[in-house]
Scaffold this motif. Structure first.
Motif, PDB file in Angstrom:
ATOM      1  N   ARG A 146       0.828  -1.209   0.000  1.00 14.47           N
ATOM      2  CA  ARG A 146       0.000   0.000   0.000  1.00 14.47           C
ATOM      3  C   ARG A 146       0.859   1.253   0.000  1.00 14.47           C
TER       4      ARG A 146
ATOM      5  N   SER B 281       2.671   1.719  -3.229  1.00 12.76           N
ATOM      6  CA  SER B 281       1.826   2.070  -4.365  1.00 12.76           C
ATOM      7  C   SER B 281       1.340   3.522  -4.248  1.00 12.76           C
ATOM      8  N   VAL B 282       1.065   3.961  -3.022  1.00  8.58           N
ATOM      9  CA  VAL B 282       0.695   5.373  -2.821  1.00  8.58           C
ATOM     10  C   VAL B 282       1.851   6.300  -3.227  1.00  8.58           C
ATOM     11  N   ALA B 283       3.076   5.884  -2.849  1.00 11.49           N
ATOM     12  CA  ALA B 283       4.251   6.711  -3.153  1.00 11.49           C
ATOM     13  C   ALA B 283       4.748   6.486  -4.581  1.00 11.49           C
ATOM     14  N   ASN B 284       4.096   5.560  -5.251  1.00 11.56           N
ATOM     15  CA  ASN B 284       4.487   5.230  -6.615  1.00 11.56           C
ATOM     16  C   ASN B 284       5.962   4.823  -6.710  1.00 11.56           C
ATOM     17  N   ALA B 285       6.389   4.022  -5.742  1.00 14.04           N
ATOM     18  CA  ALA B 285       7.800   3.629  -5.675  1.00 14.04           C
ATOM     19  C   ALA B 285       7.978   2.185  -6.121  1.00 14.04           C
ATOM     20  N   ALA B 286       9.036   1.919  -6.886  1.00 14.38           N
ATOM     21  CA  ALA B 286       9.312   0.564  -7.342  1.00 14.38           C
ATOM     22  C   ALA B 286      10.136  -0.199  -6.307  1.00 14.38           C
TER      23      ALA B 286
ATOM     24  N   MET C 193       8.698  -3.701  -5.433  1.00 18.58           N
ATOM     25  CA  MET C 193       7.282  -3.937  -5.695  1.00 18.58           C
ATOM     26  C   MET C 193       7.103  -5.325  -6.295  1.00 18.58           C
TER      27      MET C 193
ATOM     28  N   SER D 194       2.936  -4.482 -14.251  1.00 17.44           N
ATOM     29  CA  SER D 194       2.261  -3.251 -14.648  1.00 17.44           C
ATOM     30  C   SER D 194       1.413  -2.715 -13.502  1.00 17.44           C
ATOM     31  N   PRO D 195       1.056  -1.433 -13.564  1.00 16.19           N
ATOM     32  CA  PRO D 195       0.174  -0.862 -12.549  1.00 16.19           C
ATOM     33  C   PRO D 195      -1.130  -1.645 -12.428  1.00 16.19           C
TER      34      PRO D 195
ATOM     35  N   VAL E 276      -0.572  -4.512 -10.156  1.00 19.18           N
ATOM     36  CA  VAL E 276      -0.490  -4.022  -8.782  1.00 19.18           C
ATOM     37  C   VAL E 276      -1.887  -3.745  -8.246  1.00 19.18           C
ATOM     38  N   ALA E 277      -2.689  -3.065  -9.080  1.00 19.55           N
ATOM     39  CA  ALA E 277      -4.042  -2.712  -8.647  1.00 19.55           C
ATOM     40  C   ALA E 277      -4.840  -3.978  -8.349  1.00 19.55           C
TER      41      ALA E 277
END
Ligand SMILES: Nc1ncnc2c1ncn2[C@@H]1O[C@H](COP(=O)(O)OP(=O)(O)O)[C@@H](O)[C@H]1O
Ligand SMILES: [Mg+2]
Length: 362
Positions: free
Chosen positions: A306, A309-314, A331, A350-351, A354-355
């Protein structure tokens, strides 16, 4: 109060008049079925070796009939072993004389049962003080101590109620208050929550975990429910047909199930909620960016996912309590852990993946 560990060593229990005669054949490989069919004896426990650390929650898990109750009843010797030892500190519970055993049961152990075991003609307060009453503690003191725990388990205002005026969850809280009022180091809970509705059950797990933060009792908790075991246990031992087939931390069990039986158990488990980042991290990356997302050790994979993904960090840095970098997670690694190694994930995550992974853990 540094609580001592309970060490169970080479414990065998064979039910029947000539149990002792069959210890050796069982050691040599006679199965539970053979013992029963050919000799009319029941193999309750076989060569149990478990260390139950003082101050932690140890869960004994297994299906019905696997020997859980037989095992926990050896700890306060409600059952005598056929052979083996149950050590508490230096004392072997199995060798205590009647007086030592009485003291040990009254002062060191408290039990919480599935059926609550409340006395119906006594109100909540009178139930909670029961153990202290037997020990001869003065009325004022025992009631004061009981009132404290009645409050702590969330029953403030219910001291004068009778068990039949309370819901199942509340009755179980009384059982817990009674056990805590005894102030015993060892709490023995045999399927204490198994009869409760799922939501109430989770509430009661939370009550126990919250109290345990502060109390650090030596808790032996029996369940046949894996989710409950994983949530509560610092350590878990899994029994099948009277034998321990795996013991370890929740992450050990989920990440490295010892056999097909346990694999089947853990298949449906929400791994991300059990496994912490340390279990899957890599060594600290040589060139970690100063602004990298920092995740404290002890964070679950779910929470890490979480945050990242909020921070958009790999990738993220795992830090110890003192703030030192102890490792790194990606990730990609977190998602692989989430879905299980056995499932192939295409190289690039891919995003959308993740989603989907994140939605699956809700
Ligand atoms: N007093 C007894 N006499 C004979 N067999 C028993 C007795 N108590 C338990 N057993 C047997 O020992 C095994 C383990 O039982 P138990 O410890 O109650 O399992 P669990 O608590 O995991 O459901 C079962 O096969 C059960 O039938
Ligand atoms: Mg049982």
């Amino acid at each position: 109060m540094g609580s001592q560990s309970i060490r169970i060593r080479s414990l065998y229990k064979i039910f029947g008049p000539r149990g002792r005669d069959f210890v050796e054949p069982v050691m040599k490989g006679m199965t539970k079925t053979e013992l029963n069919r050919e000799h009319g004896h029941v193999l309750g426990l076989k060569d149990i070796n478990i260390t139950i650390p003082g101050g932690g929650i140890t869960v004994i898990m297994g299906l019905s009939g696997s020997g859980k109750s037989t095992l926990i009843r050896h700890i306060n010797r409600l059952i005598d072993p056929t052979s083996g030892e149950v050590l508490y500190g230096d004392a072997d519970v199995c060798r205590m004389d009647q007086e030592q055993l009485r003291q040990f049961r009254q002062k060191k152990t408290a039990m919480v049962f599935q059926k609550f075991g409340l006395l119906p003609h006594r109100n909540v307060l009178q139930n909670a003080v029961y153990g202290l009453e037997i020990q001869g503690v003065a009325k004022g003191e025992r009631e004061e101590r009981a009132q404290h725990w009645i409050k702590r388990v969330g029953l403030d205002g219910f001291a004068a109620h009778y068990p039949n005026q309370l819901s199942g969850g509340m009755q179980q809280r009384v059982g817990l208050a009674r056990a805590l009022t005894n102030d015993a180091e060892i709490l023995l809970m045999d399927e204490a929550y198994s009869a409760l509705d799922p939501l109430i059950r989770v509430d009661m797990q939370t009550v126990l975990l919250d109290l345990q933060q502060e109390l650090k009792k030596t808790v032996v908790f029996i369940t046949h429910d894996l989710d409950e075991a994983l949530r509560l246990g610092d350590r878990i031992a899994i029994l099948r047909d009277g034998e321990v087939i795996q013991q370890g931390t929740p992450a050990d069990i989920v990440l490295r199930p010892a056999d097909d039986y346990i694999t089947a158990f853990v298949k449906e488990v929400n791994r991300a909620r059990v496994i912490q980042v340390e279990a899957i991290m890599s060594p600290p990356a040589a060139t970690s960016a100063r602004q990298a997302v920092r995740i404290p050790a002890g964070t679950t994979v779910e929470a890490a996912l979480r945050e990242m993904s909020v921070a958009n960090a790999a990738t993220a840095v795992v830090v110890s309590g003192e703030g030192h970098e102890v490792g790194s997670v990606s990730m990609d690694g977190l998602i692989r852990c989430l879905v299980g190694e056995d499932q192939h994930i295409p190289g690039e995550i891919s995003p959308a993946v993740v989603a989907e992974a994140l939605s699956a853990i809700d």
